[in-house]
Scaffold this active site. Structure first.
Site, PDB file in Angstrom:
ATOM      1  N   ASN A   9       9.178  23.676 -83.779  1.00 58.23           N
ATOM      2  CA  ASN A   9       8.423  22.784 -84.659  1.00 58.23           C
ATOM      3  C   ASN A   9       9.076  21.406 -84.601  1.00 58.23           C
ATOM      4  O   ASN A   9      10.148  21.193 -85.158  1.00 58.23           O
ATOM      5  CB  ASN A   9       8.430  23.333 -86.088  1.00 58.23           C
ATOM      6  N   TRP A  10       8.412  20.467 -83.942  1.00 56.36           N
ATOM      7  CA  TRP A  10       9.003  19.149 -83.718  1.00 56.36           C
ATOM      8  C   TRP A  10       8.869  18.224 -84.925  1.00 56.36           C
ATOM      9  O   TRP A  10       9.430  17.128 -84.931  1.00 56.36           O
ATOM     10  CB  TRP A  10       8.372  18.490 -82.494  1.00 56.36           C
ATOM     11  N   LYS A  11       8.070  18.636 -85.906  1.00 55.17           N
ATOM     12  CA  LYS A  11       7.875  17.846 -87.134  1.00 55.17           C
ATOM     13  C   LYS A  11       7.478  16.406 -86.769  1.00 55.17           C
ATOM     14  O   LYS A  11       6.740  16.206 -85.803  1.00 55.17           O
ATOM     15  CB  LYS A  11       9.121  17.931 -88.007  1.00 55.17           C
ATOM     16  N   HIS A  94       4.099  25.897 -94.006  1.00 58.88           N
ATOM     17  CA  HIS A  94       5.505  25.509 -93.864  1.00 58.88           C
ATOM     18  C   HIS A  94       6.045  25.015 -95.202  1.00 58.88           C
ATOM     19  O   HIS A  94       5.332  24.395 -95.991  1.00 58.88           O
ATOM     20  CB  HIS A  94       5.655  24.431 -92.793  1.00 58.88           C
ATOM     21  N   GLU A  96       7.828  22.593 -96.007  1.00 54.97           N
ATOM     22  CA  GLU A  96       7.704  21.150 -96.248  1.00 54.97           C
ATOM     23  C   GLU A  96       6.289  20.800 -96.685  1.00 54.97           C
ATOM     24  O   GLU A  96       6.101  19.885 -97.507  1.00 54.97           O
ATOM     25  CB  GLU A  96       8.102  20.382 -94.986  1.00 54.97           C
ATOM     26  N   GLU A 166      11.065  31.858 -93.644  1.00 54.62           N
ATOM     27  CA  GLU A 166      11.973  30.713 -93.656  1.00 54.62           C
ATOM     28  C   GLU A 166      12.569  30.537 -95.047  1.00 54.62           C
ATOM     29  O   GLU A 166      11.936  29.968 -95.927  1.00 54.62           O
ATOM     30  CB  GLU A 166      11.257  29.444 -93.205  1.00 54.62           C
ATOM     31  N   GLY A 172      17.276  22.916 -92.333  1.00 54.04           N
ATOM     32  CA  GLY A 172      17.828  21.575 -92.215  1.00 54.04           C
ATOM     33  C   GLY A 172      19.084  21.345 -93.029  1.00 54.04           C
ATOM     34  O   GLY A 172      19.526  20.206 -93.181  1.00 54.04           O
ATOM     35  N   SER A 212      17.742  27.068 -89.493  1.00 54.20           N
ATOM     36  CA  SER A 212      18.988  26.659 -88.833  1.00 54.20           C
ATOM     37  C   SER A 212      19.433  27.630 -87.740  1.00 54.20           C
ATOM     38  O   SER A 212      20.611  27.954 -87.627  1.00 54.20           O
ATOM     39  CB  SER A 212      20.102  26.463 -89.872  1.00 54.20           C
ATOM     40  N   GLY A 233      13.615  24.293 -85.777  1.00 57.38           N
ATOM     41  CA  GLY A 233      13.407  22.904 -86.143  1.00 57.38           C
ATOM     42  C   GLY A 233      14.226  21.970 -85.277  1.00 57.38           C
ATOM     43  O   GLY A 233      13.885  21.681 -84.137  1.00 57.38           O
ATOM     44  N   GLY A 234      15.355  21.497 -85.807  1.00 53.16           N
ATOM     45  CA  GLY A 234      16.158  20.483 -85.131  1.00 53.16           C
ATOM     46  C   GLY A 234      16.569  20.837 -83.718  1.00 53.16           C
ATOM     47  O   GLY A 234      16.535  19.991 -82.812  1.00 53.16           O
TER      48      GLY A 234
END
Length: 251
Positions: A9-11, A94, A96, A166, A172, A212, A233-234
């Site tokens: 997920n590149w957000k 998600h 967020e 999640e 994050g 993470s 994610g990151g």
């Protein structure tokens, strides 16, 4: 036999030039694997991502979609628009979106219904906040999110559902649920689905862990019997890290 999946997920990262460069790097370095790889760039880069990944065995997903078929919804994207450019997978629910855009379980359920009408595959996200785990309410939170978001579906709909647990406190933050904590929750989730929809659907259901995941912990997390992959994610923004996570199933 259920599928192993690693989805990135590149957000709200990567312009078009950066998107093309990262995808080309992933494609060039990708090793033969039975694990499905999914990437979810921003809306404005989806069409280009579909073009770049054509024939690469890498699938492209959208990060969200609207619940309506169309209309006066400024700034929104419909499921039909996504499938028209070749995007057939979408991430919904998600944390967020739930936190920053106040998406409720009822709204997310409507989005799921619309996506499924367009024969899209849904990666359905859910999970507890830190305060829920601290008071030992995490199982209840997860159960309610699943029941309110998905348990209205027919059995046939579940062929297009992937679950992504999640824990919000591990997104994050650098914190990660231990492999045993992840397995405990994934086992609970699978058993809950089995109670409602039966053994076959629950056993074939891919349940991803999101929170993470990194190259140095992916192998141990993915070794658990009810963890079928990760929503990343990151680490998905770096080709070396992302592909090292994919290899967590191969090591």
């Amino acid at each position: 036999m259920r599928k192993n999946i690693v989805a990135g997920n590149w957000k709200m990262h990567k312009n078009q030039h950066e998107t093309v460069a990262l995808l080309q790097e992933i494609i060039a370095q990708k090793k033969t694997s039975t694990t499905e790889i999914i990437v979810a760039p921003t809306f404005v880069n989806l069409a280009k991502a579909v073009e770049i990944t054509n024939g690469s065995e890498i699938n492209v997903a959208a990060q969200n979609t609207h619940q309506a078929e169309g209309g006066a919804f400024t700034g929104e994207i419909s499921a039909g628009m996504l499938t028209d450019i070749g995007v057939t997978t979408v991430i919904l629910g998600h944390s967020e979106r739930r936190a920053y855009f106040h998406e409720t379980d009822a709204l997310i359920a409507n989005k799921v219904d619309t996506a499924l009408k367009h024969n899209m595959r849904v990666i359905f996200c859910f999970g507890e906040e830190l305060k829920d785990r601290q008071i030992n309410n995490h199982f209840n939170v997860v159960e309610y999110q699943l029941r309110d978001g998905l348990f209205h579906l027919e059995k046939a709909d579940w062929r297009n559902i992937v679950l992504a647990y999640e824990p919000v406190w591990a997104i994050g933050t650098g914190e990660t649920a231990s492999p045993d904590q992840a397995q405990e929750m994934h086992k609970f989730i699978r058993e809950l689905v089995e109670k409602v929809y039966g053994f076959d659907i629950a056993n074939e259901l891919s349940i991803l862990y999101g929170g993470s995941v990194k190259p140095d912990n992916a192998k141990e997390i993915f070794s658990k019997p009810d963890v079928d992959g990760g929503l990343i994610g990151g680490a998905a923004l770096n080709a070396n890290d992302f592909l090292a996570i994919v290899q967590g199933f191969e090591q």
